[in-house]
Design an enzyme around this catalytic site. Structure first.
Site, PDB file in Angstrom:
ATOM      1  CD  GLU A 141      -2.663   1.055   2.674  1.00  0.00           C
ATOM      2  OE1 GLU A 141      -3.589   1.855   2.822  1.00  0.00           O
ATOM      3  OE2 GLU A 141      -2.376   0.157   3.499  1.00  0.00           O
TER       4      GLU A 141
ATOM      5  CE  LYS B  24      -7.293   1.341   3.266  1.00  0.00           C
ATOM      6  NZ  LYS B  24      -6.090   1.736   4.050  1.00  0.00           N
TER       7      LYS B  24
ATOM      8  CE1 TYR C 273      -7.795   0.288  13.501  1.00  0.00           C
ATOM      9  CE2 TYR C 273      -9.577   1.008  12.079  1.00  0.00           C
ATOM     10  CZ  TYR C 273      -8.562   0.115  12.368  1.00  0.00           C
ATOM     11  OH  TYR C 273      -8.293  -0.938  11.524  1.00  0.00           O
TER      12      TYR C 273
ATOM     13  CB  CYS D 273      -4.761  -2.009   3.990  1.00  0.00           C
ATOM     14  SG  CYS D 273      -3.962  -2.323   5.587  1.00  0.00           S
TER      15      CYS D 273
ATOM     16  CE  LYS E 128      -3.094  -5.064  12.572  1.00  0.00           C
ATOM     17  NZ  LYS E 128      -2.681  -3.658  12.428  1.00  0.00           N
TER      18      LYS E 128
ATOM     19  N   GLY F 252      23.426   7.678  27.350  1.00  0.00           N
ATOM     20  CA  GLY F 252      23.965   7.619  28.698  1.00  0.00           C
ATOM     21  C   GLY F 252      23.817   6.216  29.249  1.00  0.00           C
TER      22      GLY F 252
ATOM     23  CB  ILE G 263      17.679  -3.164  33.466  1.00  0.00           C
ATOM     24  CG1 ILE G 263      17.377  -4.245  32.427  1.00  0.00           C
ATOM     25  CG2 ILE G 263      16.414  -2.427  33.902  1.00  0.00           C
ATOM     26  CD1 ILE G 263      16.808  -5.495  32.953  1.00  0.00           C
TER      27      ILE G 263
ATOM     28  CB  SER H  12      21.102   2.896  30.017  1.00  0.00           C
ATOM     29  OG  SER H  12      21.761   2.285  31.110  1.00  0.00           O
TER      30      SER H  12
ATOM     31  CE  LYS I 217       7.777  15.243  34.496  1.00  0.00           C
ATOM     32  NZ  LYS I 217       8.436  14.296  35.428  1.00  0.00           N
TER      33      LYS I 217
END
Length: 555
Positions: free
Chosen positions: A45, A126, A132, A166, A198, A303, A308, A310, A526
């Site tokens: 596609e 299509k 979604y 698709c 998937k 860094g 665990i 990094s 954030k």
């Protein structure tokens, strides 16, 4: 007996907007397919422009350029006698003229054209437009149904092939329309982003579609990374009864050739399915490799803390780029444990990457001295912790600016959800590799990777209690519930949209649920400022998470 029909599925890795380069890749695959005796080559596609092109589709010049390249492909393949080629592309033509942009209507169609004899012979649009998760196709495309365009069924050596794109194959009507038009085989072109589960879901749904139609089905799929999305390949074919007939490898380019006999039975090679951890690992590796490669970064820097997260990012980066393109920097503070130094050095040696140590103690002392009068009489708190993280972020970004390597951030999904991260500190960087990987999965991936060969992540990094090491004797569980609890609540609330009441009813402590969901809500600001990161679940903190920063809804 006539020789079997040969259909080649071009599982290719294209670059959004590289129209000439993508066209060249399609042409090369078509010539390889022709040499292999294929009668039909099927591309994914929007293979011509790359997926998703997003607001490039709003530019008339982009649509015109796509049309030019489509016709170039047809012309350059005119000498491939007997080969027809299906190319996915955007279409904004009316009688050969690009439509003027109208803000009241989507600008184009999501199309698939059949090329043969140097020209475009038929074009399908299509019909079902997903809107979604990561998809917002109704912003850009109008349905072939709304355009008054019907099914496309074309003849390949006496076989009637019906085109679908698709999402069309997930609904009854498009396949039924193709079948009513005489289709004997369904050909589906796809750009379906990866998330855990998937691949299996696709094969199951397409088997159901084949059984419902009583027709065999071939499925050509995109591969490669595009910003936060990864496409896993695994193009496949199923018999009319839904049985798997062929599968291309996952996460790599391939030209899968499928034979169709006179009885419409398919045959081909079935690549093995990958276990979940292997799928996630390959998705992360491809995501890093393509983000850096397609954007022209010469390498990566991160860094390395001795923790665990990094460690996992370093391992992924080396698998993606090679040790010579990865640099690790250890930036100890007054609270860095000796074992963190030891383990960071150990891992860097195991992976043979450039490793440097830059103490942040002098800079931290300078900040504290500068702020001493302002903070006089106030107890140390997260302020001082954040200063340490921001010093580290400044150093990494300085190295990135000077040498061109992109900074890979090392925060995981659990931290992003709860805000257990520092703006302009450990969030500073260009690409968030494990942004969609929950902490519990971080541990699973580390153990999985160690089991694949020589142990590259020191065992103590995996077994020691997680800590940001920003104050004496700090542990993550001082600020958060145990990760097994946190991640389970996160999955239910964020990925499954369960309410607070539903999660409590499932057996979780009300105080834990209230705490975690509150942290998710108040830290949206954030996440809006976080770098893009690889999506590996059906809902990550990216384009499929669009919550308001300012909101008082609580449920």
């Amino acid at each position: 007996m006539p020789s079997p029909l040969k259909i080649a599925l071009a599982q290719i890795n294209v670059v959004v907007g590289d129209l000439a380069g993508n066209a060249d890749r399609i042409i090369a695959k078509a010539r390889a397919a022709h040499t292999a005796g294929a009668d039909l080559l099927v591309t994914p596609e929007l293979a011509l422009c790359g997926y998703p092109p997003e607001d490039l589709l709003l530019r008339p010049a982009f649509l015109s350029a796509c049309d030019v390249q489509l016709r170039r492909i047809a012309a350059e393949l005119a000498d491939c006698a007997g080969l027809q080629v299906v190319v996915g592309h955007p279409l904004a033509r009316e009688d050969g003229v690009v439509r003027e942009r109208s803000w009241s209507l989507p600008p184009c169609l999501n199309a698939a054209s059949v090329l043969a004899g140097g020209r475009v012979t038929q074009t399908y649009a299509k019909r079902e437009l997903p809107n979604y998760q990561v998809f917002d196709e109704r912003r850009y495309f109008y349905s072939g149904r709304d355009a008054g365009l019907g099914p496309v069924v074309f003849d390949v050596r006496g076989f009637k092939v019906g085109l679908l794109i698709c999402e069309d194959a997930w609904f009854d009507e498009p396949a039924a329309a193709a079948q009513d038009a005489g289709a004997e085989l369904l050909c589906v072109i796809n750009a379906s982003p990866f998330h855990v589960g998937k691949v299996e879901e696709r094969e199951t749904r397409m088997a159901e579609r084949a059984r419902a139609a009583g027709l065999p089905l071939v499925y050509a799929h995109l591969v490669g990374g595009q910003d936060e999305m990864v496409f896993d390949g695994a193009s496949f074919a199923v018999q009319a009864d839904g049985a798997l007939a062929a599968r291309a490898p996952m996460f790599e380019e391939a030209l899968a050739v499928i034979e169709v006999d006179a009885a419409h039975r398919l045959s081909g090679t079935i690549a093995p399915a990958l276990e979940m951890e292997a799928q996630v690992w390959q998705a992360l590796v491809v995501g890093v490799r393509d983000y850096l490669g397609k954007n022209g970064f010469p390498g990566a820097i991160l860094g390395l803390s001795g923790g665990i997260d990094s460690a996992l990012v370093l391992a992924i980066a080396v698998d993606a780029l090679g040790a010579d393109k990865v640099r690790a920097v250890m930036m100890p503070s007054p609270y860095t444990a000796d074992i963190s130094w030891i383990d960071a050095r150990d891992m860097a040696e195991r992976l043979n990457v450039r490793y440097d140590e830059m103490s942040i103690v002098p800079m931290f002392d300078a900040f504290n001295a500068t702020l001493a009068d302002e903070f006089k009489g106030l107890a140390a708190d997260a302020t001082e912790e954040n200063i340490q993280a921001r010093i580290r972020g400044t150093l990494l970004m300085a190295l990135s600016n000077k040498f061109g390597s992109i900074v890979l951030t090392t925060g995981n999904k659990s931290e992003m959800a709860t805000g257990y991260c520092t703006l302009y500190g450990d969030m500073a960087g260009g690409f968030a590799v494990i942004k969609d990987v929950a902490k519990t999965l971080v541990f699973r991936l580390a153990r999985w990777r160690n089991a694949q060969g020589p142990e590259i992540i020191p065992e103590r990094i995996i077994t020691r209690p997680p800590s940001a090491e920003l104050r004496p004797d700090q542990k993550d569980e001082d600020s958060l519930p145990p990760y097994e609890v946190l991640d389970a609540i996160l999955a239910r609330y964020m990925e499954q949209d369960q309410s607070i009441a539903e999660i409590v009813a499932a057996g979780f402590k009300p105080e834990d649920v209230e705490r975690v969901t509150r942290l998710i809500k108040i830290n949206e600001y954030k996440r809006r400022q976080a770098p893009v990161g690889i999506r590996i679940t059906h809902r990550g903190f990216g384009r499929d998470w669009r919550y308001p920063i300012t909101s008082r809804f609580r449920a």
